[in-house]
Design an enzyme around this catalytic site. Structure first.
Site, mmCIF file in Angstrom:
data_model
loop_
_atom_site.group_PDB
_atom_site.id
_atom_site.type_symbol
_atom_site.label_atom_id
_atom_site.label_comp_id
_atom_site.label_asym_id
_atom_site.label_seq_id
_atom_site.Cartn_x
_atom_site.Cartn_y
_atom_site.Cartn_z
ATOM 1 N N ASP A 13 0.690 -1.188 -0.030
ATOM 2 C CA ASP A 13 -0.012 0.231 -0.094
ATOM 3 C C ASP A 13 0.869 1.226 -0.070
ATOM 4 O O ASP A 13 0.440 2.406 0.421
ATOM 5 C CB ASP A 13 -1.106 -0.223 1.136
ATOM 6 N N LYS A 16 1.850 2.006 -4.810
ATOM 7 C CA LYS A 16 2.586 1.614 -6.184
ATOM 8 C C LYS A 16 1.568 2.073 -7.599
ATOM 9 O O LYS A 16 2.133 2.229 -8.654
ATOM 10 C CB LYS A 16 2.752 0.108 -6.141
ATOM 11 N N GLY A 17 0.093 1.726 -7.205
ATOM 12 C CA GLY A 17 -0.698 2.007 -8.473
ATOM 13 C C GLY A 17 -0.630 3.477 -9.006
ATOM 14 O O GLY A 17 -0.352 3.762 -10.114
ATOM 15 N N ALA A 39 -4.121 -7.592 -3.875
ATOM 16 C CA ALA A 39 -3.663 -6.452 -4.136
ATOM 17 C C ALA A 39 -4.658 -5.327 -4.231
ATOM 18 O O ALA A 39 -5.591 -5.795 -4.840
ATOM 19 C CB ALA A 39 -2.635 -6.396 -5.280
ATOM 20 N N GLY A 40 -4.708 -4.097 -3.851
ATOM 21 C CA GLY A 40 -5.407 -3.088 -4.207
ATOM 22 C C GLY A 40 -4.687 -1.945 -4.495
ATOM 23 O O GLY A 40 -4.052 -1.464 -3.764
ATOM 24 N N HIS A 41 -4.486 -1.561 -5.819
ATOM 25 C CA HIS A 41 -3.804 -0.406 -6.451
ATOM 26 C C HIS A 41 -4.739 0.776 -6.961
ATOM 27 O O HIS A 41 -5.585 0.394 -7.578
ATOM 28 C CB HIS A 41 -2.834 -0.983 -7.316
ATOM 29 N N GLN A 225 1.757 -5.952 -3.420
ATOM 30 C CA GLN A 225 2.365 -6.235 -1.849
ATOM 31 C C GLN A 225 3.617 -5.554 -1.626
ATOM 32 O O GLN A 225 3.831 -4.349 -2.343
ATOM 33 C CB GLN A 225 2.627 -7.853 -1.544
HETATM 34 P P1 GDP Z 1 -0.696 0.427 -3.668
HETATM 35 O O1 GDP Z 1 -1.322 -0.898 -3.098
HETATM 36 O O2 GDP Z 1 0.648 0.566 -3.149
HETATM 37 O O3 GDP Z 1 -0.949 0.640 -5.029
HETATM 38 O O4 GDP Z 1 -1.331 1.719 -2.552
HETATM 39 P P2 GDP Z 1 -2.817 1.788 -2.316
HETATM 40 O O5 GDP Z 1 -3.556 2.329 -3.558
HETATM 41 O O6 GDP Z 1 -3.448 0.592 -1.570
HETATM 42 O O7 GDP Z 1 -2.793 2.925 -1.020
HETATM 43 C C1 GDP Z 1 -2.369 4.053 -1.374
HETATM 44 C C2 GDP Z 1 -3.222 5.170 -1.057
HETATM 45 O O8 GDP Z 1 -2.842 6.372 -0.806
HETATM 46 C C3 GDP Z 1 -4.217 5.231 -2.172
HETATM 47 O O9 GDP Z 1 -5.617 5.785 -1.522
HETATM 48 C C4 GDP Z 1 -3.830 6.446 -2.935
HETATM 49 O O10 GDP Z 1 -4.925 7.313 -3.738
HETATM 50 C C5 GDP Z 1 -3.245 7.339 -1.939
HETATM 51 N N1 GDP Z 1 -2.102 8.145 -2.280
HETATM 52 C C6 GDP Z 1 -1.189 7.708 -3.205
HETATM 53 N N2 GDP Z 1 -0.087 8.724 -3.079
HETATM 54 C C7 GDP Z 1 -0.614 9.612 -2.226
HETATM 55 C C8 GDP Z 1 0.069 10.915 -1.952
HETATM 56 O O11 GDP Z 1 1.204 11.204 -2.517
HETATM 57 N N3 GDP Z 1 -0.712 11.533 -1.038
HETATM 58 C C9 GDP Z 1 -2.111 11.134 -0.471
HETATM 59 N N4 GDP Z 1 -2.640 11.949 0.549
HETATM 60 N N5 GDP Z 1 -2.532 10.137 -0.896
HETATM 61 C C10 GDP Z 1 -1.698 9.209 -1.805
HETATM 62 P P1 IMO Z 2 -0.836 -4.083 -2.183
HETATM 63 O O1 IMO Z 2 -0.321 -4.363 -3.220
HETATM 64 C C1 IMO Z 2 -0.961 -4.555 2.201
HETATM 65 C C2 IMO Z 2 -0.988 -8.532 3.644
HETATM 66 C C3 IMO Z 2 -2.253 -8.954 4.455
HETATM 67 C C4 IMO Z 2 -1.888 -10.119 5.384
HETATM 68 C C5 IMO Z 2 -0.525 -10.900 4.500
HETATM 69 C C6 IMO Z 2 -1.071 -12.035 3.881
HETATM 70 O O2 IMO Z 2 -1.932 -3.426 -2.362
HETATM 71 O O3 IMO Z 2 0.229 -3.183 -1.628
HETATM 72 P P2 IMO Z 2 -2.570 -12.546 1.927
HETATM 73 O O4 IMO Z 2 -4.103 -12.444 1.644
HETATM 74 O O5 IMO Z 2 -1.492 -12.320 0.704
HETATM 75 O O6 IMO Z 2 -2.480 -14.214 2.132
HETATM 76 O O7 IMO Z 2 -2.286 -11.840 3.269
HETATM 77 O O8 IMO Z 2 -0.349 -9.998 3.585
HETATM 78 N N1 IMO Z 2 -1.241 -8.202 2.246
HETATM 79 C C7 IMO Z 2 -1.148 -6.847 1.837
HETATM 80 N N2 IMO Z 2 -1.101 -5.649 2.719
HETATM 81 N N3 IMO Z 2 -0.984 -4.422 0.782
HETATM 82 C C8 IMO Z 2 -1.442 -5.657 -0.054
HETATM 83 O O9 IMO Z 2 -1.355 -5.449 -1.333
HETATM 84 C C9 IMO Z 2 -1.227 -6.928 0.627
HETATM 85 N N4 IMO Z 2 -1.526 -7.998 -0.143
HETATM 86 C C10 IMO Z 2 -1.511 -8.811 1.112
HETATM 87 O O10 IMO Z 2 -2.828 -7.964 4.950
HETATM 88 O O11 IMO Z 2 -0.968 -9.157 6.355
HETATM 89 MG MG MG Z 3 -3.086 -1.671 -1.902
#
Ligand code: GDP
Ligand code: IMO
Ligand code: MG
Length: 425
Positions: A13, A16-17, A39-41, A225
């Site tokens: 989190d 990356k997305g 994953a949730g990007h 991840q």
């Molecule tokens: P990922 O899994 O690495 O792609 O990250 P996620 O999407 O799960 O979580 C990142 C969150 O932070 C998302 O809600 C993005 O919209 C937000 N985000 C990313 N970059 C920034 C930033 O520079 N500032 C703020 N405030 N939010 C950001």
């Molecule tokens: P992105 O790509 C944050 C964590 C879970 C748990 C552990 C194992 O969005 O960064 P799993 O379901 O993979 O067997 O869970 O890994 N986890 C993540 N935490 N971002 C993710 O993906 C994750 N994918 C798995 O919360 O601790």
């Molecule tokens: Mg994520």
């Protein structure tokens, strides 16, 4: 042109997305290589917000070819849903630009149920998985009892295979975990229908990847991840079940290291973790709550509140080593605005000794106490800043300390979730 690998440098989190979307302007193809819909990007373009779980984040750029690699585990129902979501938002989802490896593994309803049952049985020792069936699917892959995505080319046979897989898992679910057995007929039908939808996307992705590289185009490998969730290099068992680090890109897509010229680590300006496991700089207090609220730290996939804490320099150095990072990108620097002082862990105190490198064992990291450097904060909102020289001096100093601790340059700073909210260094 060679390949770039984009890696989460912390516990996932990291943004990356959002960064993959930024880098997509300079790439021709983007590939996911590991993980599944755990994953949730997030990609935010003005009022439009995309939450991608399986399809590479570059899909919102019309010219980018998207590859779902062999190292992934795919829930066909969720992939169909994601493609439908993209189509409804006006994104081109044609099989001419989206390619699904025939050698990825399928997440079946049995994997989903087993993930939940195993987590419940762990009670206080739960990993806090996303319950998306990831661990059980990779286990079947390693045991050579899994279903390949290529089997979706024959939807009727695939449906029968899913049904057989469920029937094999049912005694374990009912006799061992005391759950209701899964009824198969409707589910198998649903999987057959999904296979029908996905069959046109199936491709030999080794050929796709090498065609891209041989044409001299740029490939971006979008990690999922993060480094500290990697099956081999994270703190076992509080990890995911795939190779989230740079090596995973090579095995998950089928190309060699000589093609890679950039390994980009994405790190938040602080740390978060969702799920259980060690997190030395966690702030289970007002600071952590403030980071969570200001940073909107709730899981993109599960909605769970993320644990929050100060930036961990030991973890960053580890990510540089394990992935061979050539550079860092720092996200969410805007979230730190308004703190009087910031803390940055430069080492750990482990059983009375100061250690600068990541302890190898999970028991050790659980005992590690961060050694903090205190830095001045800044009070102004930086979300509209676009040039390095316009950042407040304490913010520039904070970035300089990150570079010094990590030993690699910071190339980009994100100051907001939207596409243009970034400072090129
Ligand atoms: P990922 O899994 O690495 O792609 O990250 P996620 O999407 O799960 O979580 C990142 C969150 O932070 C998302 O809600 C993005 O919209 C937000 N985000 C990313 N970059 C920034 C930033 O520079 N500032 C703020 N405030 N939010 C950001
Ligand atoms: P992105 O790509 C944050 C964590 C879970 C748990 C552990 C194992 O969005 O960064 P799993 O379901 O993979 O067997 O869970 O890994 N986890 C993540 N935490 N971002 C993710 O993906 C994750 N994918 C798995 O919360 O601790
Ligand atoms: Mg994520």
């Amino acid at each position: 042109m060679p390949a770039t690998i984009l890696i989460g440098a912390q516990w996932g989190d990291e943004g990356k997305g959002r960064i993959a979307d930024w880098l997509a302007r300079d790439c021709d193809a983007m590939a996911r290589y590991a993980g599944g819909d755990n994953a949730g990007h997030t990609v935010q373009i003005g009022a439009q917000k995309f939450q991608l779980h399986l399809v590479p984040s570059g899909v919102v750029h019309p010219g980018v070819t998207c590859i779902l690699g062999s190292g992934m585990v795919i829930n066909p129902i969720r992939l169909v849903r994601e493609l439908d979501m993209l189509a409804a938002a006006g994104v081109d989802i044609s099989p001419e630009r989206i390619h699904l490896s025939t050698r990825a593994h399928v997440i079946t309803p049995a994997h989903l149920e087993l993930d939940g049952a195993e987590e419940s049985a762990r009670k206080g020792q739960a990993i806090g998985t996303t319950r998306r069936g990831i661990g059980p699917a990779y286990r079947d892959k390693a045991a050579r009892t899994g279903l390949l995505t290529g089997e979706m080319a024959d939807p009727d046979r695939f449906s029968t295979r899913v049904q057989a897989h469920i029937q094999r898992a049912n005694p374990l679910l009912s006799d061992y975990y005391g759950q209701e057995p899964i009824t198969t007929a409707d589910l198998a039908l649903e999987y057959g229908e999904a296979a029908q939808r996905l069959a046109p996307y199936l491709a030999d992705i080794v050929t796709c990847v090498h065609d891209v590289l041989e044409r001299g185009e740029r490939l971006l490998c979008e990690g999922a991840q993060g480094t500290l969730l990697d099956l081999d290099h994270g703190h076992y068992p509080y990890v995911t079940s795939s190779s989230a680090t740079a090596g995973g890109a090579l095995t998950g897509l089928g190309f060699g290291p000589r093609h890679v010229d950039r390994v980009v680590g994405v790190a938040k300006a602080y740390c978060t973790r969702v799920g259980s496991g060690p997190f030395p700089t966690e702030q289970d207090n007002e600071i952590g709550l403030r980071l969570r609220e200001v940073g909107g730290e709730y899981g993109t996939t599960t909605g769970r509140p993320r644990r929050c804490g100060w930036l961990d320099g030991v973890a960053l150095r580890y990510a540089v080593r394990v992935n061979g990072l050539t550079e860092l990108i720092i996200t969410k620097l805007d979230v730190l605005s308004g703190f009087d002082v910031l803390h940055l862990a430069t080492a750990y105190d482990l059983d009375g000794e100061r250690v600068a490198q990541m302890p190898v064992s999970t028991a050790q990291i659980e005992r590690a106490v961060p050694v903090y450097e205190t830095l001045p904060g800044w009070q102004t909102d930086i979300s509209d800043v676009r040039r390095l020289e316009d950042l407040p001096e304490p913010a520039r100093h904070y970035i300089a300390r990150i570079e010094a601790l990590a030993g690699v340059p910071v190339r980009l700073i994100s100051v907001g979730p939207e596409r243009e909210q970034a400072v090129v260094c």
